[in-house]
Motif scaffolding. Structure first.
Motif, PDB file in Angstrom:
ATOM      1  N   GLU A 114      -1.750  -5.484   3.706  1.00 35.65           N
ATOM      2  CA  GLU A 114      -2.693  -6.057   2.736  1.00 35.65           C
ATOM      3  C   GLU A 114      -2.426  -5.457   1.355  1.00 35.65           C
ATOM      4  OE1 GLU A 114      -6.554  -5.228   4.294  1.00 35.65           O
ATOM      5  OE2 GLU A 114      -6.428  -6.782   5.830  1.00 35.65           O
ATOM      6  N   THR A 163       0.830  -1.202   0.000  1.00 35.36           N
ATOM      7  CA  THR A 163       0.000   0.000   0.000  1.00 35.36           C
ATOM      8  C   THR A 163       0.863   1.251   0.000  1.00 35.36           C
ATOM      9  OG1 THR A 163      -1.710  -1.134   1.211  1.00 35.36           O
ATOM     10  CG2 THR A 163      -1.778   1.237   1.254  1.00 35.36           C
ATOM     11  N   ASP A 194      -2.958  -6.498  -1.521  1.00 37.56           N
ATOM     12  CA  ASP A 194      -4.020  -6.731  -2.513  1.00 37.56           C
ATOM     13  C   ASP A 194      -5.250  -5.862  -2.261  1.00 37.56           C
ATOM     14  OD1 ASP A 194      -2.470  -8.669  -3.729  1.00 37.56           O
ATOM     15  OD2 ASP A 194      -3.273 -10.278  -2.468  1.00 37.56           O
ATOM     16  N   ASP A 195      -5.192  -5.021  -1.234  1.00 33.16           N
ATOM     17  CA  ASP A 195      -6.328  -4.160  -0.892  1.00 33.16           C
ATOM     18  C   ASP A 195      -5.884  -2.703  -1.043  1.00 33.16           C
ATOM     19  OD1 ASP A 195      -8.752  -3.215  -0.053  1.00 33.16           O
ATOM     20  OD2 ASP A 195      -8.411  -3.626   2.081  1.00 33.16           O
TER      21      ASP A 195
END
Length: 417
Positions: free
Chosen positions: A398, A2, A400-401
């Protein structure tokens, strides 16, 4: 991984909150001028509108306390994102405790102005009210109100103290400390909010009663606070600051699902109160609805059914819309507006059962109290990071978020380059 917020993240967040604080001060000043005029022209009308304004702002604060304890009892990740917003809302409780004074002392010094049971002549003419005097007593009413406020302030003090400890920096070490008091605090909060709803709202029409009424107020507080908290998080995520990185698509979906849950629970409790009254078909139970379904009040009912129930349900059932900031922010604004309309529809027919009534003194009280509340909230939220380090770490874990507004971060970085 992120994307981290740019170095100017704190400045971007605080700039928005500074503007909010200044706008709130302007609103409070205008409200003070209008209130001064209202107290000369029609103080009773102003006081009745003040009841609605107070309940709306109190719903945000108490609902935030409820959501905070739910988060701390289950170690939720969505709570990490909005915890600073919830704590800022709790910082307004001392102001609301002072703002409760007109409600608590009016039965003592202005009998019958707000609460009919405070007028000895009305009580003497009603056998039913005479049976309720053990509870509906002006002095007992005031002391119970002080007790409710002390419980809420005590819970706020406890959580501010606990969350300032080093163990609170990790959810794994915080959970063993927070879960037991969160469970006890939820019980204390629900009981006191239920009792306060009976005292401060239901007793405006003292010959009517409903066992569902306190549950409706609890559900309404949760819905109001959820819409407000989500709206603030979405609004701050557009600043290119810490909230932009913390509010990921997954966390936005979690908050949207919670908002949907609150909408459904509130609709369920409100509908079942109506269903119970309709099935019973007793005059003392249906009279509350009789006052609210004619004379123009029924138009508010139609608006509430569409914009507080049908619209949120229709929007929040679509997964993809939960990943779009602007539609969600607009929806939260509609829900907050409808919460104010719902409280107005709940309170005002007690004073105007013959038909819809709107006085200019109501916006005066709302601007005064809402402006002061907004200033305290903005100052409290701006006194620290708007997104906790734990929320940023959880977002970084995370990959993938992605952030809900990843483009805002990139634009901020390009602007600094």
């Amino acid at each position: 991984m992120t994307t981290a917020p740019p170095p100017s993240a704190a400045a971007a967040d605080h700039a928005r909150l500074t503007r909010l604080g200044r706008a709130s001060l302007v609103a409070a000043a205008l409200g003070a001028l209008a209130t001064a005029a209202a107290l000369v022209v029609d103080p009773v009308a102003w006081l009745r509108g003040y009841v609605v304004s107070f309940h709306l702002l109190l719903a945000i604060a108490l609902g935030s306390l409820l959501l905070l304890m739910v988060h701390l009892s289950v170690a939720s990740r969505w709570g990490l994102v909005v915890r600073p917003v919830l704590m800022a809302a709790l910082a307004t409780l001392p102001l609301l405790a002072l703002a409760a004074a007109p409600l608590l002392v009016t039965p003592l010094f202005r009998a019958g102005t707000l609460y009919p049971w405070s007028d000895p002549a009305i009580v003497a003419a009603s056998e039913l009210l005479q049976k309720k005097t053990a509870w509906l007593d002006p002095m007992g009413f005031a002391w119970r109100g002080v007790f409710y406020l002390l419980v809420w302030l005590g819970l706020t003090w406890w959580w501010r103290r606990l969350l300032a400890r080093p163990e609170a920096r990790s959810i794994d070490t915080l959970l063993p400390l927070s879960r037991p008091p969160a469970a006890a605090g939820l019980i204390a909060l629900c009981l006191t909010v239920a009792a306060a709803s009976v005292d401060w709202a239901m007793s405006l029409e003292p010959t009517w009663y409903s066992s569902m009424y306190p549950l409706i107020f609890l559900a309404g507080d949760a819905l109001t606070a959820m819409a407000f908290t989500y709206a603030v998080a979405l609004w701050l995520s557009g600043a290119g600051g810490a909230m932009t990185a913390a509010l990921t698509r997954g966390r936005s979906r979690d908050l949207a699902n919670l908002l949907l849950t609150c909408v459904i629970v509130f609709a369920y409790t409100a509908f079942f109160q109506y269903l119970i009254a309709w099935q019973g078909d007793k005059r003392h139970e249906v009279i509350w609805y009789v006052h609210r379904r004619a004379g123009g009040w029924q138009l508010l009912v139609a608006g509430l059914a569409v914009f507080q129930l049908a619209l949120p349900l229709g929007v929040l059932l679509f997964r993809e819309l939960k990943h779009r900031a602007r539609p969600m922010l607009a929806l939260c604004g509609v829900v907050l507006l409808m919460r104010g309309v719902d409280l107005y529809w709940t309170v005002m027919p007690a004073f105007h059962p013959g038909g819809f009534h709107m006085s200019w003194t109501f916006p005066a009280s709302l601007c005064l109290l809402g402006g002061a509340w907004g200033f305290v909230f903005a100052r409290a939220l701006g006194s620290g990071p708007v997104a906790s380090p734990e929320a940023l770490e959880a977002a970084a874990d995370e990959p993938d978020d992605p952030p809900l507004r990843a483009t805002v971060i990139e634009e901020a970085r390009h602007g600094l380059a």
